[in-house]
Write a protein that holds these residues in place. Sequence first.
Motif, PDB file in Angstrom:
ATOM      1  N   LYS A 185      -7.875 -10.217  -5.721  1.00 34.69           N
ATOM      2  CA  LYS A 185      -8.787  -9.259  -5.107  1.00 34.69           C
ATOM      3  C   LYS A 185      -8.638  -9.300  -3.598  1.00 34.69           C
ATOM      4  CE  LYS A 185     -13.200  -7.255  -6.212  1.00 34.69           C
ATOM      5  NZ  LYS A 185     -14.374  -7.341  -7.127  1.00 34.69           N
ATOM      6  N   ARG A 186      -8.244  -8.166  -3.028  1.00 33.35           N
ATOM      7  CA  ARG A 186      -8.062  -8.045  -1.583  1.00 33.35           C
ATOM      8  C   ARG A 186      -8.631  -6.717  -1.125  1.00 33.35           C
ATOM      9  NH1 ARG A 186      -1.860  -8.239  -0.865  1.00 33.35           N
ATOM     10  NH2 ARG A 186      -2.386  -8.116   1.347  1.00 33.35           N
ATOM     11  N   LYS A 187      -8.758  -6.564   0.184  1.00 39.64           N
ATOM     12  CA  LYS A 187      -9.249  -5.298   0.733  1.00 39.64           C
ATOM     13  C   LYS A 187      -8.085  -4.341   0.953  1.00 39.64           C
ATOM     14  CE  LYS A 187     -13.313  -7.199   3.081  1.00 39.64           C
ATOM     15  NZ  LYS A 187     -14.022  -7.362   4.381  1.00 39.64           N
ATOM     16  N   TYR A 188      -8.284  -3.099   0.526  1.00 44.09           N
ATOM     17  CA  TYR A 188      -7.276  -2.068   0.714  1.00 44.09           C
ATOM     18  C   TYR A 188      -7.906  -0.888   1.439  1.00 44.09           C
ATOM     19  CZ  TYR A 188      -4.696  -4.651  -2.836  1.00 44.09           C
ATOM     20  OH  TYR A 188      -4.050  -5.631  -3.551  1.00 44.09           O
ATOM     21  N   LYS A 189      -7.077  -0.173   2.159  1.00 43.50           N
ATOM     22  CA  LYS A 189      -7.562   0.977   2.913  1.00 43.50           C
ATOM     23  C   LYS A 189      -7.585   2.229   2.035  1.00 43.50           C
ATOM     24  CE  LYS A 189      -5.528  -0.698   7.242  1.00 43.50           C
ATOM     25  NZ  LYS A 189      -4.533  -0.407   8.316  1.00 43.50           N
ATOM     26  N   ASN A 232      -9.463   0.164 -10.998  1.00 43.33           N
ATOM     27  CA  ASN A 232      -8.898  -1.025 -10.360  1.00 43.33           C
ATOM     28  C   ASN A 232      -9.100  -2.228 -11.277  1.00 43.33           C
ATOM     29  OD1 ASN A 232      -8.126  -0.326  -7.373  1.00 43.33           O
ATOM     30  ND2 ASN A 232     -10.071   0.745  -7.775  1.00 43.33           N
ATOM     31  N   TYR A 244      -8.315  -6.357 -11.661  1.00 49.47           N
ATOM     32  CA  TYR A 244      -7.961  -7.560 -10.910  1.00 49.47           C
ATOM     33  C   TYR A 244      -7.672  -8.699 -11.890  1.00 49.47           C
ATOM     34  CZ  TYR A 244     -10.008  -4.827  -7.130  1.00 49.47           C
ATOM     35  OH  TYR A 244     -10.301  -3.826  -6.224  1.00 49.47           O
ATOM     36  N   GLU A 283       0.816  -1.207   0.000  1.00 44.29           N
ATOM     37  CA  GLU A 283       0.000   0.000   0.000  1.00 44.29           C
ATOM     38  C   GLU A 283       0.855   1.264   0.000  1.00 44.29           C
ATOM     39  OE1 GLU A 283      -3.343   0.087   2.610  1.00 44.29           O
ATOM     40  OE2 GLU A 283      -3.702  -2.066   2.406  1.00 44.29           O
ATOM     41  N   HIS A 301      -4.130  -5.154  -9.691  1.00 43.49           N
ATOM     42  CA  HIS A 301      -4.085  -6.084  -8.562  1.00 43.49           C
ATOM     43  C   HIS A 301      -4.025  -7.502  -9.115  1.00 43.49           C
ATOM     44  CE1 HIS A 301      -5.707  -2.701  -6.107  1.00 43.49           C
ATOM     45  NE2 HIS A 301      -6.470  -2.492  -7.158  1.00 43.49           N
TER      46      HIS A 301
END
Length: 339
Positions: free
Chosen positions: A254-258, A266, A268, A232, A251
Motif C-alpha cells: 500500500k502506497r500513495k499514488y497520484k 484497488n 493490495y 505510475e 498493488h
Amino acid sequence: MKRMISDAIGFEKKFRLKEDKKFEHYKIMLPKLRENDLMIKIAAISISTLDTQIRQHIKGPKKPYILGFGGVGIITRMGSTHPHLNVGDRVLYVNKVGKYGSYSNFQIVDGRSVVKLPDSFPTDEAAAFSYSFFLAFEVLFKQLKLTPKPGKNQGNLLILNTSDGLGATIIQLAKWAGLNVAATIDKNNSEIWIKNMGADTVFSQSTNLSQELTAAELTPIDYVINLDTEKEKSFDQLGEFKDSAKILLLHFVKRKYKDLDPDFLNFYCEEFLDTTFASDEGINYSREIMELLVYMWEKKLLRSILTAQLNGFSDKNFYGAHKLIENNPNFRHLVLVNE
C-alpha cells in the motif's frame, strides 16, 4: 511444550539491492504452539515480485523482518489432533508476512489453513503456486466477481504487464473460468512462456492496444487487470477501457499514488494476506483455495509456473533470488528449496 528456536533469513530495515545491503542470518524464537497450530519444517517456498516489493517498502515494529508467505513442508509437531493431518505429512499452506515468515527452517502455522499434498504434486511445483494461486483466485472471483466454476463466464480479459507467476496463474484461472485472455508483456519477457500459460494473444507493452485487440477480435474488453502499479506510467493505457471494462489495479504494497481514478478497483496483496489470517473465516477460506489448487493440479488443469530453482536457505541465496527477480524479466517467479 517447549518453544523452539529456528534458523531464519531476514533483515532489520527495508532496503534496495543497490544500497549494497544484505539479508542476514538470525536465530528466532518461534511462537508457542496453540491448539490449532502446527510446526512445519519448511521444504520449499516461492519467491516473486511480491517479496521484492515488500522488502523495499515494509514498515512496522516486527524486527527482524522474516519474509515468506507459505510454501511446502513437513509437519513435525501438532498443538492438538487435527482431522486428516498427522506428523510426517507433506503439506501446502499460505500465511501472512511479518516476524515469523517462511524464510525460516521451521514455521508455526494454523492447521486450519493447511492442505495435505498428494504424491502427484511435486514439492517445488506446489510451492511455486501457493500464494500466487491464492491471490489470483481472490482477484478474479472475489474482486472482479466472476463465477468460480469452469466455463461459467464470458467476456474478454486484458492483463497488463504480465510477467511473473501471479500473472501466469491469473491467465490459467481466467481461461478455466471461460474468459478470453489477452496479455501484454515487456519486450524482454518471454512471449512463448505467457502463451504456454493459455493466453489467447500476447502483445508488447509498446503496441497500440486498441488496434491490436480489434485485429485479434478481442473487443470489447470487459475486464482489465494491471499488474505493474509500481510504475505510475503503467496507468496511461487504462483510460481507453474505462467505458467498457471493470478495471483492477493490483498493488503489492500500500502506497500513495497520484490521481487514481475512483472508479478503478484497488487490490493490495500485503494487506489482503494480513487481514485474511486475522479471522477464522479467512483462515478457512485460504485452505479451501489450496484444496482447489490441489484438485486442479491432479486433474491436469494447470501448467507449471516455475521458472527457476535455487537450492539451500542461505542469506546469499535469498539475496540472489531477489536479484534475479528484479533484474531478469524471465525469472520473475522462482522456488527456493531448503536442503
